[in-house]
Design a protein around this motif. Structure first.
Motif, short mmCIF file in Angstrom:
data_model
loop_
_atom_site.label_atom_id
_atom_site.label_comp_id
_atom_site.label_asym_id
_atom_site.label_seq_id
_atom_site.Cartn_x
_atom_site.Cartn_y
_atom_site.Cartn_z
N ALA A 370 3.27 -95.55 24.47
CA ALA A 370 2.05 -96.13 23.92
C ALA A 370 0.85 -95.33 24.40
O ALA A 370 0.93 -94.57 25.35
CB ALA A 370 1.93 -97.59 24.38
N GLY A 371 -0.27 -95.55 23.72
CA GLY A 371 -1.49 -94.86 24.09
C GLY A 371 -2.67 -95.47 23.35
O GLY A 371 -2.52 -96.47 22.65
N GLY A 372 -3.82 -94.87 23.48
CA GLY A 372 -5.04 -95.47 22.95
C GLY A 372 -5.23 -95.35 21.45
O GLY A 372 -6.11 -95.98 20.88
N TRP A 373 -4.40 -94.54 20.77
CA TRP A 373 -4.70 -94.20 19.38
C TRP A 373 -3.60 -94.62 18.41
O TRP A 373 -2.45 -94.76 18.78
CB TRP A 373 -4.95 -92.68 19.28
N ASP A 374 -3.99 -94.75 17.15
CA ASP A 374 -3.03 -95.12 16.10
C ASP A 374 -1.88 -94.12 16.05
O ASP A 374 -2.08 -92.92 16.32
CB ASP A 374 -3.71 -95.12 14.73
N ALA A 375 -0.72 -94.61 15.65
CA ALA A 375 0.48 -93.79 15.52
C ALA A 375 0.83 -93.10 16.85
O ALA A 375 1.46 -92.04 16.85
CB ALA A 375 0.37 -92.77 14.37
N ILE A 376 0.41 -93.72 17.96
CA ILE A 376 0.74 -93.24 19.31
C ILE A 376 0.43 -91.75 19.48
O ILE A 376 1.12 -91.03 20.19
CB ILE A 376 2.21 -93.49 19.73
N THR A 377 -0.62 -91.27 18.81
CA THR A 377 -0.96 -89.86 18.98
C THR A 377 -1.67 -89.64 20.32
O THR A 377 -2.23 -90.58 20.91
CB THR A 377 -1.84 -89.35 17.82
N GLU A 411 -12.86 -96.95 27.83
CA GLU A 411 -11.54 -97.01 27.21
C GLU A 411 -11.15 -95.65 26.63
O GLU A 411 -10.01 -95.20 26.77
CB GLU A 411 -11.53 -98.08 26.10
N THR A 412 -12.11 -95.01 25.97
CA THR A 412 -11.82 -93.70 25.40
C THR A 412 -11.42 -92.73 26.50
O THR A 412 -10.43 -91.99 26.39
CB THR A 412 -13.06 -93.17 24.64
N ARG A 413 -12.17 -92.76 27.60
CA ARG A 413 -11.86 -91.83 28.70
C ARG A 413 -10.46 -92.09 29.27
O ARG A 413 -9.70 -91.16 29.53
CB ARG A 413 -12.92 -91.98 29.80
N LYS A 414 -10.09 -93.35 29.44
CA LYS A 414 -8.74 -93.66 29.95
C LYS A 414 -7.67 -93.17 28.99
O LYS A 414 -6.62 -92.70 29.41
CB LYS A 414 -8.56 -95.16 30.14
N ALA A 415 -7.95 -93.30 27.68
CA ALA A 415 -6.96 -92.85 26.70
C ALA A 415 -6.76 -91.34 26.79
O ALA A 415 -5.73 -90.82 26.36
CB ALA A 415 -7.38 -93.26 25.29
N TYR A 416 -7.75 -90.63 27.37
CA TYR A 416 -7.58 -89.20 27.64
C TYR A 416 -7.25 -88.98 29.11
O TYR A 416 -7.57 -87.94 29.68
CB TYR A 416 -8.82 -88.41 27.20
N TYR A 417 -6.64 -89.95 29.71
CA TYR A 417 -6.13 -89.86 31.08
C TYR A 417 -7.19 -89.46 32.10
O TYR A 417 -6.94 -88.67 33.02
CB TYR A 417 -4.89 -88.95 31.12
N ASP A 418 -8.41 -90.00 31.88
CA ASP A 418 -9.47 -89.87 32.87
C ASP A 418 -9.98 -88.45 33.07
O ASP A 418 -10.69 -88.20 34.04
CB ASP A 418 -9.04 -90.45 34.24
N ARG A 419 -9.65 -87.53 32.19
CA ARG A 419 -10.24 -86.20 32.38
C ARG A 419 -11.72 -86.31 32.05
O ARG A 419 -12.14 -87.16 31.26
CB ARG A 419 -9.56 -85.11 31.55
N PRO A 420 -12.56 -85.47 32.69
CA PRO A 420 -13.99 -85.57 32.40
C PRO A 420 -14.31 -85.08 30.99
O PRO A 420 -13.61 -84.21 30.45
CB PRO A 420 -14.62 -84.66 33.45
N ALA A 421 -15.37 -85.63 30.39
CA ALA A 421 -15.74 -85.25 29.02
C ALA A 421 -16.05 -83.76 28.93
O ALA A 421 -15.87 -83.15 27.89
CB ALA A 421 -16.93 -86.09 28.55
N ASP A 422 -16.50 -83.17 30.04
CA ASP A 422 -16.85 -81.75 29.95
C ASP A 422 -15.63 -80.82 30.01
O ASP A 422 -15.78 -79.60 30.06
CB ASP A 422 -17.93 -81.36 30.98
N SER A 423 -14.42 -81.38 29.98
CA SER A 423 -13.27 -80.49 29.73
C SER A 423 -13.22 -80.12 28.25
O SER A 423 -12.40 -79.32 27.84
CB SER A 423 -11.92 -81.11 30.10
N PHE A 424 -14.06 -80.78 27.47
CA PHE A 424 -14.09 -80.52 26.03
C PHE A 424 -15.45 -79.95 25.63
O PHE A 424 -16.37 -79.89 26.45
CB PHE A 424 -13.87 -81.84 25.26
N ALA A 425 -15.57 -79.58 24.36
CA ALA A 425 -16.87 -79.15 23.85
C ALA A 425 -17.79 -80.36 23.70
O ALA A 425 -17.33 -81.50 23.69
CB ALA A 425 -16.69 -78.46 22.50
N VAL A 426 -19.10 -80.09 23.60
CA VAL A 426 -20.09 -81.16 23.47
C VAL A 426 -19.81 -81.97 22.19
O VAL A 426 -19.92 -83.19 22.18
CB VAL A 426 -21.51 -80.56 23.46
N TYR A 427 -19.45 -81.26 21.13
CA TYR A 427 -18.96 -81.93 19.91
C TYR A 427 -17.54 -81.43 19.67
O TYR A 427 -17.33 -80.38 19.07
CB TYR A 427 -19.88 -81.62 18.71
#
Ligand code: HEC
Ligand code: HEC
Ligand code: HEC
Ligand code: HEC
Ligand code: HEC
Ligand code: HEC
Length: 439
Positions: A370-377, A411-427
Motif C-alpha cells: 500500500a501507499g499514498g497514491w491510487d493504484a499503489i503507485t 501526508e504527501t511528504r510521508k507518501a514519499y517516505y519523508d525525503r525532503p522536497a528539495d530532492s526534487f525540482a521546484v516544479y
C-alpha cells in the motif's frame, strides 16, 4: 508432515510466544525464514486444525469470532497484524511493522511505517477535493481502497475491496485477499543452493533468505524464500483453493534495516534481482507497459535514468542515480551480487543506476502492499506535478486543490517516505521521466 513438525517444534518451544508490543520481543526472530512457533499464530485454547480441514475464511464465518479457536486473531490476516501492526504510539518506522495503528492516524496524521512494501494504513486514507474541468467544478477523489491491496483483517478494521471484484486483469477473488494470499504462513518455500525453490523438508530452512545479512544456502541448508512469498503450486487456503500459483518467488535481497525514512541521498535499496513481475502474474495479467525479465532497459534509456536527478536536471551520474521511487531489477539471481547491492544509501550498499539489459518490473511503478497514491503507485501518477513551488503539495502549502488532491503536505511528504522536497525540482513532474525524460 506438518503434524510431525508440530511435535518436533513443539518440544523445542520452551518459551511461550506472547503477542508483541515491540521488536525486542523477538531477538532471535520469529519465522526465521520458515515455520514459526505454532502458538505465535494458533491459539492454545484449541489444538491446531487437522490437516485437510478447511481453515476459517472470514468471508464464510457467520460470526466474526468463528475462527477464534484456531487463530490468535479473529482471522488469519488479523493474526499476522497482531505482531505486524506498530503498537500505539510507535509513529516512527521500525522493524517489521507494516501497518500504523488506527489510534495514530487520529487528527489526520499520515501512516508512519516505511517498508519497501508500504504501510497498509494508507487504505484508511480517503481524499476528496474540488477540481475544475472545462469550467465545471467536479469532485476529485482518491478513495482508500485504491491505495493498496485490501487485505481482510477484521479485528483491525480492514475489509476487502468493494469495487474490484477480482484482481484487475485476473481471477483472484477480492473478498478472499489477505496476507496469506501472497505469503505462505508456514514458510514452506525454500531457496536451495542452486537458486531453485522447493517445499520439501529434506533440506531444512536455517534462516530468512531476505536480508543482506542472511547466510548462503548450501547442500544441506536452505533459506526461506524472499519475504516468505509463496511459489509454484501454492493455493491460498483462504481462496478455497480456487487459485494455484504457477510462478516461484522472486529473487531479491532487502537491507537489514529496511523500514526507515529516506533522506536526500539515503534511499533504501532492495536489490531486486529477477522474477518479480512473473510472480505478480500469479494473480494479474500485465497491463500495457512492458514489464518483466524480458522488458530490458536499453543503453540509451539507462543513460537517461542515470543522468536524471529531477525535472530539468540531467546532470546525474550512474553511481548515485538509484531511486527507491523508481527501482528496477538487475536481471540476476546471483545472491552475492544482490547482497552487495542492498543497502541504505550512504550507510552501505550501492546506489548505482541500471546498465543496459537490466529490466523494468511491476514494482518499478507499484508498491506491493500500500501507499499514498491510487493504484499503489510509488509516486502520484494522477497529477502532473509532484512538487509545487518547492513544497510538497497539500491543502496547507498554497498548492491549487487539483495538485494538493485533498492531502496535507505532511501526508504527501510521508507518501514519499519523508525525503525532503528539495530532492526534487521546484516544479517536479512525475517520475516516468526517470526513463522517458524526453517525453
Ligand atoms: C505465522 C502464522 C502461523 C504459524 C507460525 C503457524 N501457522 Fe498453521 N496456519 C496459519 C494460517 C494462517 C493457516 C490457515 C491456512 C492458510 O491461510 O494457509 C494455518 C493452517 C494450519 C493447518 C491447517 C492445514 C493447512 O496447512 O492449511 C495446520 C494443520 C497448521 N496450520 C498447523 C501448524 C503447526 C503445526 C504449526 C507450528 C509448527 C503452525 N501451523 C504454525 C498460520 C500459522
Ligand atoms: C508472533 C508474532 C508474529 C506473527 C503472529 C507473525 N509474524 Fe511475521 N514476523 C514477526 C517477526 C518478529 C519478524 C522478523 C523476524 C523474522 O522474520 O523472524 C517477522 C517477519 C515477517 C516477514 C519477513 C520475513 C523475512 O524472512 O523476510 C514476513 C513476510 C512476515 N513476517 C509475514 C507474516 C505473515 C503473513 C503472518 C501471518 C500469517 C505473520 N508474519 C505473523 C513476527 C510475527
Ligand atoms: C499482494 C501480495 C501481498 C499481500 C496481500 C501481502 N504482502 Fe507482504 N509483501 C509482499 C511482497 C511482494 C513483499 C516484498 C516487497 C518489496 O520488497 O518491495 C512483501 C513484504 C512484506 C514484509 C517485509 C517488509 C516490507 O514491507 O517490505 C512483511 C513484514 C510483510 N510483507 C507482511 C505482510 C502482512 C502482515 C500482510 C497482511 C497484513 C501482507 N504482507 C500482505 C506481498 C504481499
Ligand atoms: C511503468 C510503470 C508501471 C509498470 C511497470 C506497471 N504498472 Fe501497473 N499501473 C501503472 C499506472 C500508472 C497505473 C494507473 C493507471 C490508471 O489508473 O490510470 C497502473 C495500474 C495498475 C493496476 C490497476 C488497474 C485497474 O484497472 O484498476 C493493476 C492491477 C496493475 N497496474 C498491476 C500491475 C502489474 C501486475 C504489473 C507488472 C506485471 C504492473 N502493473 C506494471 C504503472 C505501471
Ligand atoms: C494472490 C493474488 C495477488 C497477487 C500475487 C498480487 N495481487 Fe495485486 N491484486 C489482487 C487483488 C485480488 C486485487 C483487487 C483488490 C484490491 O485492489 O485490493 C489486486 C489489486 C492490485 C492493484 C490495484 C489496486 C487498486 O485498487 O487500484 C495493483 C496496482 C496491484 N494489485 C499490483 C500488484 C503487484 C505489483 C503485485 C506483485 C508484487 C501483485 N499485485 C500481486 C491480487 C493479487
Ligand atoms: C525504469 C524505466 C521506466 C520507467 C520508470 C517507465 N518506463 Fe515506460 N518504458 C520502459 C521500457 C524499458 C520500455 C520498452 C520500450 C523502450 O525501450 O522504449 C518502455 C516503453 C514505454 C511505452 C511504449 C509502450 C510499448 O508497448 O512499447 C510507453 C507509452 C511508456 N513506456 C510509458 C511510460 C509511462 C506512462 C511511465 C510512467 C507511469 C513509464 N513509461 C515509466 C521503461 C520505463
Amino acid at each position: 508432515m506438518i503434524k510431525k513438525l508440530f511435535v518436533i517444534i513443539g518440544l523445542a518451544l520452551a518459551v511461550p510466544v506472547v503477542p508483541c508490543l515491540g521488536i525486542d520481543q523477538f531477538p532471535n526472530g520469529f519465522h526465521n525464514g520458515g515455520i514459526g512457533p505454532c502458538e505465535g499464530c494458533h491459539s492454545k485454547a484449541q489444538k491446531a486444525p487437522e490437516t485437510g480441514s478447511s481453515p476459517a475464511a472470514p468471508g464464510d464465518s457467520p460470526s466474526p469470532d468463528a475462527g477464534r479457536g484456531m487463530f490468535n486473531g479473529q482471522d488469519s490476516g488479523s493474526t499476522c497484524l497482531i505482531c505486524h501492526t506498530a503498537p500505539k504510539g510507535q509513529k516512527v518506522p521500525s522493524g517489521y511493522f507494516v501497518a500504523t495503528s488506527n489510534d495514530d492516524l487520529a487528527g489526520g496524521l499520515p501512516p508512519g511505517q516505511m517498508t519497501p512494501g508500504g504501510d497498509f494504513a494508507w487504505l484508511r486514507k480517503s481524499y476528496r477535493w474540488p477540481t475544475q474541468d472545462s469550467g465545471t467544478v467536479k469532485d476529485g477523489q482518491s478513495p482508500g481502497d485504491r491505495h493498496g491491496h485490501n487485505i481482510i483483517a477484521a479485528q483491525f478494521g480492514y475489509n476487502y475491496d468493494f469495487s474490484n471484484v477480482t484482481a484487475p486483469n485476473g481471477d483472484y477473488p477480492s473478498d478472499r485477499l489477505t496476507c496469506t494470499s501472497c505469503h505462505d504462513p508456514h514458510g514452506s518455500y525454500r531457496r536451495l543452493a542452486d537458486g531453485s525453490f522447493s517445499t520439501s523438508g529434506a533440506i531444512p530452512i536455517i534462516a530468512s533468505g531476505s536480508l543482506k545479512s542472511s547466510p548462503m544456502p548450501d547442500a544441506n541448508h536452505a533459506l526461506g524464500s524472499y519475504r516468505l512469498l509463496a511459489g509454484k503450486g501454492y493455493s491460498p487456503a483462504i481462496a478455497g483453493s480456487s487459485v494455484v500459483f504457477n510462478a516461484d518467488p522472486p529473487a531479491a535481497v532487502a537491507p537489514d534495516k529496511y523500514n526507515r525514512a529516506e533522506s536526500k541521498h539515503g534511499d533504501t535499496r532492495v536489490a531486486y534481482g529477477s522474477d518479480m513481475s512473473e510472480w505478480c502474474r500469479n494473480c494479474h495479467q500485465p497491463h500495457s507497459h512492458p514489464t518483466g525479465n524480458k522488458a530490458q532497459i536499453s543503453a540509451a534509456m539507462a543513460k537517461e535514468y542515470n543522468s536524471y536527478i529531477a525535472s530539468g536536471d540531467m546532470n546525474g551520474s550512474r553511481t548515485t542515480s538509484y531511486s527507491s521511487l523508481v527501482p528496477f531489477e538487475v536481471g540476476s539471481k546471483d545472491y552475492t551480487e544482490l547482497k552487495r547491492l542492498a543497502g541504505n544509501g550512504g550507510e552501505y550498499g550501492d546506489l548505482n543506476g541500471p546498465s543496459a539489459g537490466e529490466n523494468i518490473m511491476c514494482l518499478t511503478c507499484h508498491r506491493a502492499h500500500a501507499g499514498g497514491w491510487d493504484a499503489i503507485t510509488r509516486w502520484n501518477t494522477k497529477s502532473e506535478l509532484i512538487v509545487y513551488d518547492g513544497k510538497f503539495p497539500g491543502s496547507d502549502s498554497g498548492a491549487p486543490s487539483y495538485i494538493a488532491q485533498g492531502r496535507t503536505s505532511a501526508e504527501t511528504r510521508k507518501a514519499y517516505y519523508d525525503r525532503p522536497a528539495d530532492s526534487f525540482a521546484v516544479y517536479q513532474r512525475g517520475l516516468c521521466s526517470k526513463c522517458h525524460a524526453k517525453d
